[in-house]
Design a protein around this motif. Structure first.
Motif, short mmCIF file in Angstrom:
data_model
loop_
_atom_site.label_atom_id
_atom_site.label_comp_id
_atom_site.label_asym_id
_atom_site.label_seq_id
_atom_site.Cartn_x
_atom_site.Cartn_y
_atom_site.Cartn_z
N ALA A 76 36.50 104.03 -69.53
CA ALA A 76 35.16 103.70 -69.03
C ALA A 76 35.20 102.59 -67.99
CB ALA A 76 34.25 103.31 -70.21
N ILE A 77 36.01 101.56 -68.24
CA ILE A 77 36.11 100.44 -67.31
C ILE A 77 36.69 100.89 -65.97
CG2 ILE A 77 37.38 98.29 -66.89
CD1 ILE A 77 36.99 97.74 -69.96
N ALA A 78 37.73 101.71 -66.00
CA ALA A 78 38.35 102.19 -64.76
C ALA A 78 37.34 103.02 -63.94
CB ALA A 78 39.59 103.03 -65.08
N LYS A 79 36.58 103.86 -64.60
CA LYS A 79 35.58 104.66 -63.90
C LYS A 79 34.49 103.76 -63.31
CE LYS A 79 36.31 108.56 -67.06
NZ LYS A 79 35.73 109.36 -68.17
N TYR A 80 34.09 102.76 -64.07
CA TYR A 80 33.04 101.83 -63.63
C TYR A 80 33.42 101.14 -62.32
CZ TYR A 80 30.19 97.51 -63.88
OH TYR A 80 29.36 96.46 -63.61
N PHE A 81 34.58 100.48 -62.30
CA PHE A 81 34.98 99.74 -61.11
C PHE A 81 35.29 100.67 -59.94
CE2 PHE A 81 35.84 96.31 -64.23
CZ PHE A 81 35.08 95.32 -63.62
N THR A 82 35.80 101.85 -60.21
CA THR A 82 36.09 102.80 -59.14
C THR A 82 34.81 103.27 -58.47
OG1 THR A 82 38.12 103.54 -60.24
CG2 THR A 82 37.18 105.00 -58.57
N LEU A 83 33.81 103.60 -59.25
CA LEU A 83 32.55 104.05 -58.67
C LEU A 83 31.86 102.95 -57.87
CD1 LEU A 83 31.31 106.25 -61.64
CD2 LEU A 83 31.84 107.05 -59.32
N ILE A 84 31.98 101.71 -58.32
CA ILE A 84 31.43 100.61 -57.54
C ILE A 84 32.17 100.48 -56.21
CG2 ILE A 84 31.21 98.09 -57.45
CD1 ILE A 84 30.54 98.14 -60.42
N LYS A 85 33.50 100.64 -56.24
CA LYS A 85 34.27 100.62 -55.00
C LYS A 85 33.81 101.73 -54.05
CE LYS A 85 37.54 97.40 -55.20
NZ LYS A 85 37.70 96.39 -54.12
N LEU A 86 33.36 102.83 -54.61
CA LEU A 86 32.91 103.97 -53.80
C LEU A 86 31.48 103.81 -53.33
CD1 LEU A 86 34.57 106.83 -55.87
CD2 LEU A 86 35.07 106.25 -53.49
N GLY A 87 30.84 102.70 -53.69
CA GLY A 87 29.50 102.43 -53.18
C GLY A 87 28.36 102.74 -54.12
N ILE A 88 28.66 103.15 -55.34
CA ILE A 88 27.59 103.36 -56.32
C ILE A 88 27.02 102.00 -56.72
CG2 ILE A 88 27.00 104.29 -58.59
CD1 ILE A 88 27.78 106.46 -56.64
N ALA A 89 25.72 101.86 -56.69
CA ALA A 89 25.09 100.59 -57.03
C ALA A 89 25.40 100.19 -58.47
CB ALA A 89 23.58 100.68 -56.82
N GLU A 90 25.77 98.93 -58.66
CA GLU A 90 26.16 98.47 -59.99
C GLU A 90 25.03 98.61 -61.00
OE1 GLU A 90 28.04 94.51 -62.17
OE2 GLU A 90 27.42 94.43 -60.08
N ASP A 91 23.78 98.46 -60.54
CA ASP A 91 22.67 98.53 -61.50
C ASP A 91 22.41 99.96 -61.99
OD1 ASP A 91 21.48 99.66 -59.26
OD2 ASP A 91 19.96 98.09 -59.02
N ARG A 92 23.15 100.94 -61.44
CA ARG A 92 23.05 102.31 -61.95
C ARG A 92 24.11 102.64 -62.99
NH1 ARG A 92 21.21 106.55 -57.22
NH2 ARG A 92 19.40 105.37 -56.48
N LEU A 93 25.02 101.69 -63.23
CA LEU A 93 26.15 101.94 -64.12
C LEU A 93 26.14 100.96 -65.29
CD1 LEU A 93 28.90 102.26 -61.37
CD2 LEU A 93 27.89 104.17 -62.65
N THR A 94 26.42 101.45 -66.48
CA THR A 94 26.61 100.58 -67.63
C THR A 94 27.76 101.10 -68.49
OG1 THR A 94 25.01 101.80 -69.01
CG2 THR A 94 24.17 99.92 -67.78
N LEU A 95 28.49 100.17 -69.06
CA LEU A 95 29.49 100.48 -70.07
C LEU A 95 28.76 100.46 -71.40
CD1 LEU A 95 32.15 98.03 -68.67
CD2 LEU A 95 32.32 100.52 -68.59
N THR A 96 28.72 101.59 -72.09
CA THR A 96 27.88 101.73 -73.27
C THR A 96 28.70 101.97 -74.52
OG1 THR A 96 26.08 102.63 -71.90
CG2 THR A 96 25.95 103.00 -74.27
N TYR A 97 28.52 101.08 -75.50
CA TYR A 97 29.14 101.30 -76.80
C TYR A 97 28.26 102.23 -77.61
CZ TYR A 97 33.24 98.33 -77.16
OH TYR A 97 34.51 97.82 -77.03
N VAL A 98 28.90 103.21 -78.24
CA VAL A 98 28.20 104.19 -79.06
C VAL A 98 28.96 104.37 -80.37
CG1 VAL A 98 27.33 105.44 -77.03
CG2 VAL A 98 29.50 106.14 -78.09
N LYS A 99 28.33 105.06 -81.29
CA LYS A 99 29.07 105.57 -82.45
C LYS A 99 29.34 107.04 -82.17
CE LYS A 99 29.01 106.56 -87.37
NZ LYS A 99 28.26 106.52 -88.64
#
Length: 232
Positions: free
Chosen positions: A119-142
């Motif tokens: 999840a973390i790798a996808k998060y930072f990669t998408l931000i590098k690609l220009g996806i706005a950070e406020d559209r992305l969250t790392l979400t803990y689930v069960k």
């Protein structure tokens, strides 16, 4: 009363995790750059540590960031597919630690990690690609079928919209309403820590730059860049 059907033990574990929040200096902002090139020194270090495949995987990541185009959904699909090719390995086996958040470089060079690393790798990669950070969250689930805590990346097409879920457990990206096998607990990004509510952002409960593991991750990413720029 359990949150969203979660067991008391999982809630207690979440509470203990949140108690690790520390007062620290403001973390360096995460942003995009005009170009993304992995320094040769880093490539050599990772190749020495993990083998020749490390260089190949890291250059593949560099190429992904340099060439990926199209709309947000197309970028989500490519990034999700790229990282889901890595192997899942528990932290205690892979890093000899109970809980370790790997940087994208560590994750790719070592060719594996646990759900948080995906999840973390996808998060930072998408931000590098220009996806706005406020559209992305790392979400803990069960993860209901696994009966264990799990992390996914969620993407919001617009504020308040139903998020899409990028998950290493399945290949397809699906709206959160279709992931009935996941029960949200809380989420975070560079802007804050949120108590999950009804499969979307809920009440903000803390500042994510105070979260111990988040801060440690950002510090290691900074150190990686500083090491790259030292003498060859």
């Amino acid at each position: 009363m359990p949150i969203g059907g979660l067991s008391s033990s999982l809630i207690q574990g979440t509470a203990r995790w949140l108690l690790l929040i520390l007062l620290v200096a403001t973390a360096a902002p995460v942003g995009t750059e005009e170009s993304f090139v992995i320094n040769e020194r880093t490539l050599r270090l990772m190749e020495k540590r993990y083998g020749t495949g490390a260089r190949t995987r890291l250059l593949g990541w560099q190429n992904l960031i340099q060439t990926t185009g199209g709309d947000d959904r197309a970028q989500l699909e490519r990034v999700n597919r790229f990282f889901n090719a890595m192997a899942f390995v528990d932290d205690d086996i892979h890093w000899k630690k109970a809980d370790y958040w790997a940087t994208p470089i560590e994750f790719l060079a070592s060719e594996g990690g646990d759900c948080e690393d995906f999840a973390i790798a996808k998060y930072f990669t998408l931000i590098k690609l220009g996806i706005a950070e406020d559209r992305l969250t790392l979400t803990y689930v069960k993860a209901v079928r696994l009966n264990k805590a799990h992390m996914v990346l969620t993407y919001y097409p617009s504020p308040g919209a139903e998020p899409l879920v990028l998950d290493n457990l399945i290949e397809t990206i699906q709206p959160s309403s279709q992931r009935t096998d996941l029960l949200p607990v809380y989420s975070l990004n560079g802007s804050g820590l949120w108590l999950a509510k009804q499969r979307g952002k809920g009440k903000m409960i803390g500042d994510s730059d105070r979260l111990k593991r988040w801060r440690e991750l950002l510090d290691r990413m900074t150190n990686e860049m500083e090491q790259e720029e030292e003498a060859p």
